[in-house]
Design an enzyme around this catalytic site. Structure first.
Site, mmCIF file in Angstrom:
data_model
loop_
_atom_site.group_PDB
_atom_site.id
_atom_site.type_symbol
_atom_site.label_atom_id
_atom_site.label_comp_id
_atom_site.label_asym_id
_atom_site.label_seq_id
_atom_site.Cartn_x
_atom_site.Cartn_y
_atom_site.Cartn_z
ATOM 1 N N ASN A 240 -4.765 11.510 -4.037
ATOM 2 C CA ASN A 240 -5.440 10.651 -3.075
ATOM 3 C C ASN A 240 -5.669 11.397 -1.766
ATOM 4 O O ASN A 240 -4.741 11.600 -0.988
ATOM 5 C CB ASN A 240 -4.594 9.392 -2.838
ATOM 6 C CG ASN A 240 -5.188 8.464 -1.800
ATOM 7 O OD1 ASN A 240 -6.313 8.643 -1.355
ATOM 8 N ND2 ASN A 240 -4.425 7.453 -1.416
ATOM 9 N N ASN A 241 -6.914 11.821 -1.540
ATOM 10 C CA ASN A 241 -7.294 12.419 -0.254
ATOM 11 C C ASN A 241 -7.492 11.262 0.730
ATOM 12 O O ASN A 241 -8.615 10.889 1.087
ATOM 13 C CB ASN A 241 -8.589 13.216 -0.410
ATOM 14 C CG ASN A 241 -8.428 14.442 -1.287
ATOM 15 O OD1 ASN A 241 -8.578 15.567 -0.845
ATOM 16 N ND2 ASN A 241 -8.147 14.222 -2.559
ATOM 17 N N CYS B 59 0.846 -1.186 0.000
ATOM 18 C CA CYS B 59 0.000 0.000 0.000
ATOM 19 C C CYS B 59 0.883 1.237 0.000
ATOM 20 O O CYS B 59 1.928 1.278 0.668
ATOM 21 C CB CYS B 59 -0.907 -0.001 1.235
ATOM 22 S SG CYS B 59 -1.894 1.509 1.392
ATOM 23 N N SER C 44 -5.933 7.269 5.143
ATOM 24 C CA SER C 44 -4.778 6.920 5.972
ATOM 25 C C SER C 44 -4.208 8.143 6.684
ATOM 26 O O SER C 44 -3.455 8.001 7.652
ATOM 27 C CB SER C 44 -3.686 6.274 5.105
ATOM 28 O OG SER C 44 -4.102 5.029 4.610
#
Length: 529
Positions: A379-380, A220, A383
């Site tokens: 990517n908002n 990831c 995580s």
């Protein structure tokens, strides 16, 4: 084709086939209208054009950025698009995102898996097909209501109402929107990437996102242990995806090149280089190592490379992987991005460790010096601890300005006691403006949240379970779900209708006329809503 013209065309066809006399042209035209897209390739070609137009519009005006939410099931994607149309009247500039993380965690036959490309390859294309099946059903569902209203108006002799409904039918906006689909690191070599890309495109994907990690070491993007590949390896996969698009006739398909180099400190390979300064040499220049002064200092099994005229022994781990020099992540990201855009990619994805417009803009501005129209998919990420991150950003900005921050403890800013403070409120304002600011200042064309519906499903289920199995009992569902569905106009409150019961009833009538046995009569409890 406009509905009325299609009715006439089908009527003409039926006259040529007298044994088809049980078929009403209005019914056939209606069913055609409710099934605009016949194949996944039709969808890919249609949505690719939309995405290209959106990219061109963003180049003219950065306020025209696009957005999406990650969806792990066709029903979730469908309800998202229905909600968007209900609240905003259009789906323009709103997409779907297909997250490899959620495919691994929720759609693998092995059960929940980490984001390491261990799930079945076909699960990805299968989810694309599922998403578009549900979006097409949303079209059929919405149009079915319009056609039922049209039939009522015609039976009542209300020509003005009928004309207005036909206009709505002819100008109906589809729920089918672009999907940005995650192919991870390509699931193998370039041939494997090509084969899977074809499946994804045939299922409807107009945009494929691929990352520069080693396929069999994939992690990831927000976890440690990431291993990148030399540029030549990555570019071969970009070429594989492009050729898959071209083979299938999606000539304007979109490729998103993702770099994980900012947080990746390892490489599996030393790049092939033919002369100083070439792409392989630039990649190898980031590898950490120690200078070798004399040939006899080379030990058995050592790997030796040349960096800036010096022999260097790269630092190699017991796993056989090589380390990059500390602090080189941003430089590697910039090189990755420029190289990808110059070799067939259309959009970039930079995985960062925090949502900070200034940090993102610093990298993008360097890229734009070479490729002026560079654009990001960002990517908002869930995580990130968004609350803590933005409160700390405000804290740091105030401290730099010389403001008194003694009332706040930086490491404890997640604490609820700060929610109604000036710092907490300003941090929320910065969070709300993050997408607008990022698109204006950091070249972000598309904002997405990778796995929000993973979290919303868990949160809503927790709230219902807590009440229903506790003292609230049935009230937990009534007050927390059904009452809100009714008052907010959520289509699923009529779950039989949403699942296609009325469409099925109408089809029964088309097929069997007055002999049809329908489910939606007076004893249908759904009618009470």
């Amino acid at each position: 084709m406009p509905y009325a013209k299609d009715v006439d065309a089908i009527a003409s066809l039926l006259k040529q086939n007298p044994t088809w006399n049980a078929i009403k042209p209005e019914h056939a035209a209606r069913m055609r209208a409710q099934n605009k897209f016949k194949t996944g390739l039709d969808i890919a070609k249609y949505t690719a054009k939309i995405m290209r137009e959106d990219m061109a519009n963003y180049d003219k005006d950065t306020a025209q950025y696009t957005q999406s939410l990650g969806c792990w099931h066709g029903f979730i994607g469908q309800q998202k698009l229905l909600s968007i149309k209900k609240h905003f009247g259009t789906t323009k500039r709103r997409y779907l995102y297909l997250s490899g993380w959620m495919v691994a965690a929720l759609r693998s036959e092995f059960g929940p898996l980490p984001d390491q490309s261990m799930h079945e390859k076909t699960a990805v294309s299968g989810l694309i097909e599922e998403l578009y099946t549900f979006l097409r059903q949303a079209d059929a569902w919405e149009l079915n209501h319009l056609f039922r209203a049209l039939e009522e108006a015609q039976n009542a002799g209300d020509n003005a109402k009928a004309d207005e409904l036909i206009k709505q039918i002819d100008n109906h906006e589809t729920h089918v929107v672009p999907i940005i689909a995650d192919i991870d690191a390509g699931f193998g070599n370039a041939e494997a990437t090509y084969l899977l890309a074809k499946q994804m495109i045939e299922a409807g994907a107009c945009c494929i996102q691929i990352e520069n990690q080693v396929s069999d070491e994939k992690q990831c993007g927000h976890q440690d242990g990431k291993v990148t590949v030399p540029h030549a390896d990555f570019l071969s996969k970009i070429n594989a995806v492009r050729l898959a698009f071209l083979e299938l006739g999606v000539d304007d398909g979109v490729i998103v090149a993702r770099t994980d180099s900012l947080g990746a400190g390892l490489t599996q390979k030393i790049a092939v280089t033919e002369e100083p300064g070439d792409l392989g040499d630039q990649y190898n220049s980031f590898i950490d190592g120690e200078v070798i002064e004399k040939a006899e200092d080379i030990n058995n099994g050592d790997v030796v490379i040349k960096q800036k005229g010096q022999l260097v022994r790269p630092k190699r781990l017991a796993s056989g992987l090589f380390q990059f020099k500390p602090g080189t992540g941003e430089d590697r990201v910039v090189l990755d991005c420029i190289t990808s855009l110059q070799n067939g990619a259309d959009l970039l994805w930079i995985e960062t460790e925090k949502p900070h417009v200034g940090q993102i803009a610093a990298m993008v501005n360097r890229i734009k010096e070479v490729v002026p129209d560079a654009k990001l998919v960002y990517n908002n990420s869930p995580s990130f601890n968004w609350t803590l991150n933005f409160r700390q950003q405000v804290f740091d900005a105030w401290k730099e300005e010389g403001k008194d921050v003694s009332a706040y403890e930086r490491a404890d800013l997640m604490n609820a006691k700060y929610d109604e403070t000036d710092l907490g409120k300003l941090a929320d304002e910065w969070t709300a403006n993050f997408q607008r600011d990022g698109s204006r200042e950091a070249g972000i064309f598309h904002h997405l949240i990778t796995l929000p519906t993973y979290h919303t499903a868990a949160l809503s289920t927790d709230n219902l379970a807590k009440g229903y199995f506790g003292d609230e009992g049935m009230l937990a569902y009534v007050a927390g779900v059904q009452r809100k569905e009714i008052r907010q106009g959520i289509a699923t409150v009529k779950h039989q209708d949403m699942a296609g019961s009325n469409i099925g009833d109408d089809h029964k009538e088309f097929f069997a006329g007055d002999a049809a046995l329908k489910a939606g009569g007076k004893d249908n409890t759904m009618n009470q809503f």
